[in-house]
Design an enzyme around this catalytic site. Structure first.
Site, PDB file in Angstrom:
ATOM      1  CB  VAL A   1     -45.283 -10.620  11.277  1.00 42.02           C
ATOM      2  CG1 VAL A   1     -44.737  -9.979  12.144  1.00 42.02           C
ATOM      3  CG2 VAL A   1     -45.230 -10.560   9.782  1.00 42.02           C
TER       4      VAL A   1
ATOM      5  CG  ASP B   1     -52.180  -6.861   5.697  1.00 39.81           C
ATOM      6  OD1 ASP B   1     -52.134  -7.680   6.994  1.00 39.81           O
ATOM      7  OD2 ASP B   1     -51.666  -7.435   4.830  1.00 39.81           O
ATOM      8  CB  ILE B   2     -48.067  -4.763   2.968  1.00 37.93           C
ATOM      9  CG1 ILE B   2     -47.109  -4.082   1.539  1.00 37.93           C
ATOM     10  CG2 ILE B   2     -47.869  -6.456   2.816  1.00 37.93           C
ATOM     11  CD1 ILE B   2     -45.898  -4.069   1.767  1.00 37.93           C
TER      12      ILE B   2
ATOM     13  CG  HIS C   1     -50.128  -9.117  14.125  1.00 33.52           C
ATOM     14  ND1 HIS C   1     -49.267  -9.939  14.236  1.00 33.52           N
ATOM     15  CD2 HIS C   1     -50.867  -9.886  12.691  1.00 33.52           C
ATOM     16  CE1 HIS C   1     -49.078 -11.140  13.166  1.00 33.52           C
ATOM     17  NE2 HIS C   1     -49.868 -10.966  12.302  1.00 33.52           N
TER      18      HIS C   1
ATOM     19  CG  ASN D   1     -53.849 -15.387  11.432  1.00 37.69           C
ATOM     20  OD1 ASN D   1     -55.091 -16.129  11.506  1.00 37.69           O
ATOM     21  ND2 ASN D   1     -53.462 -14.591  10.496  1.00 37.69           N
TER      22      ASN D   1
ATOM     23  CG  HIS E   1     -55.053 -10.117  10.563  1.00 37.42           C
ATOM     24  ND1 HIS E   1     -54.511  -9.820   9.441  1.00 37.42           N
ATOM     25  CD2 HIS E   1     -54.123 -10.789  11.529  1.00 37.42           C
ATOM     26  CE1 HIS E   1     -53.340 -10.649   9.317  1.00 37.42           C
ATOM     27  NE2 HIS E   1     -53.233 -11.226  10.891  1.00 37.42           N
TER      28      HIS E   1
HETATM   29  P1  5GP Z   1     -50.157 -13.128  10.040  1.00 37.52           P
HETATM   30  O1  5GP Z   1     -50.105 -13.968   8.700  1.00 37.52           O
HETATM   31  O2  5GP Z   1     -48.895 -12.902  10.807  1.00 37.52           O
HETATM   32  O3  5GP Z   1     -51.310 -13.149  10.809  1.00 37.52           O
HETATM   33  O4  5GP Z   1     -50.251 -11.616   9.349  1.00 37.52           O
HETATM   34  C1  5GP Z   1     -48.977 -10.813   9.196  1.00 37.52           C
HETATM   35  C2  5GP Z   1     -49.557  -9.921   8.348  1.00 37.52           C
HETATM   36  O5  5GP Z   1     -48.534  -8.762   7.774  1.00 37.52           O
HETATM   37  C3  5GP Z   1     -50.266 -10.406   6.694  1.00 37.52           C
HETATM   38  O6  5GP Z   1     -51.557 -10.179   6.614  1.00 37.52           O
HETATM   39  C4  5GP Z   1     -49.126  -9.382   5.772  1.00 37.52           C
HETATM   40  O7  5GP Z   1     -49.691  -8.910   4.658  1.00 37.52           O
HETATM   41  C5  5GP Z   1     -48.839  -8.253   6.638  1.00 37.52           C
HETATM   42  N1  5GP Z   1     -47.384  -7.631   6.288  1.00 37.52           N
HETATM   43  C6  5GP Z   1     -46.398  -8.478   6.142  1.00 37.52           C
HETATM   44  N2  5GP Z   1     -45.122  -7.596   5.791  1.00 37.52           N
HETATM   45  C7  5GP Z   1     -45.770  -6.364   6.141  1.00 37.52           C
HETATM   46  C8  5GP Z   1     -45.233  -4.886   5.571  1.00 37.52           C
HETATM   47  O8  5GP Z   1     -43.812  -4.835   5.258  1.00 37.52           O
HETATM   48  N3  5GP Z   1     -46.185  -4.057   5.612  1.00 37.52           N
HETATM   49  C9  5GP Z   1     -47.341  -4.094   5.985  1.00 37.52           C
HETATM   50  N4  5GP Z   1     -48.104  -2.956   6.063  1.00 37.52           N
HETATM   51  N5  5GP Z   1     -48.052  -5.225   6.157  1.00 37.52           N
HETATM   52  C10 5GP Z   1     -47.147  -6.403   6.037  1.00 37.52           C
END
Ligand code: 5GP
Length: 115
Positions: free
Chosen positions: A95, A29-30, A99, A86, A101
């Protein structure tokens, strides 16, 4: 569908990919929320967990088992870890390609507190 995760899968934007097979891929994760924070993403397209058909439980199961295997391979399976998916707004999904985590590397705080 084309989310940022599809672009990572196609290597159009950089990410530290730590695992890939015919069904899924995983990358760091970024914006890590724990010392270890890896995202496991299926190669089939589903925007949210709500969209996974009843007859395809393996889509989700493979993500969880891939995370468990990664934990074992990295040696933190016994110390422990957390897996989270999530879903939509209240779940904090940002996103819209499903996915999972994987969070680990330190004792994690409790979860589920409304904001
Ligand atoms: P969500 O909030 O949808 O459950 O998780 C999306 C995750 O994707 C977040 O933890 C966010 O930090 C990660 N994320 C968003 N954009 C990028 C990216 O460009 N690269 C990486 N490696 N992670 C990302």
């Amino acid at each position: 569908m084309s989310t940022i995760f599809h672009k990572i899968q196609r290597r159009e934007i950089p990410a530290e990919i730590v695992y890939e097979d015919e069904h899924l891929f995983a990358f760091k994760d970024i914006a890590p929320q724990a010392p270890v924070h890896v995202l496991f993403v299926p190669k089939q397209d589903f925007a949210t967990l709500n969209d996974v058909p009843d007859n395809q439980p393996e889509i989700v199961g493979r993500l969880a088992l891939a995370a468990a295997k990664y934990a074992k391979a990295q040696g933190f399976d016994e110390d422990g870890y957390r897996i989270v998916m999530n879903c939509n707004g209240d779940g904090g999904q940002t996103v819209f390609q499903i996915h999972l985590h994987l969070l680990a590397g330190a004792p994690l705080g409790r979860f589920g507190t409304p904001v």
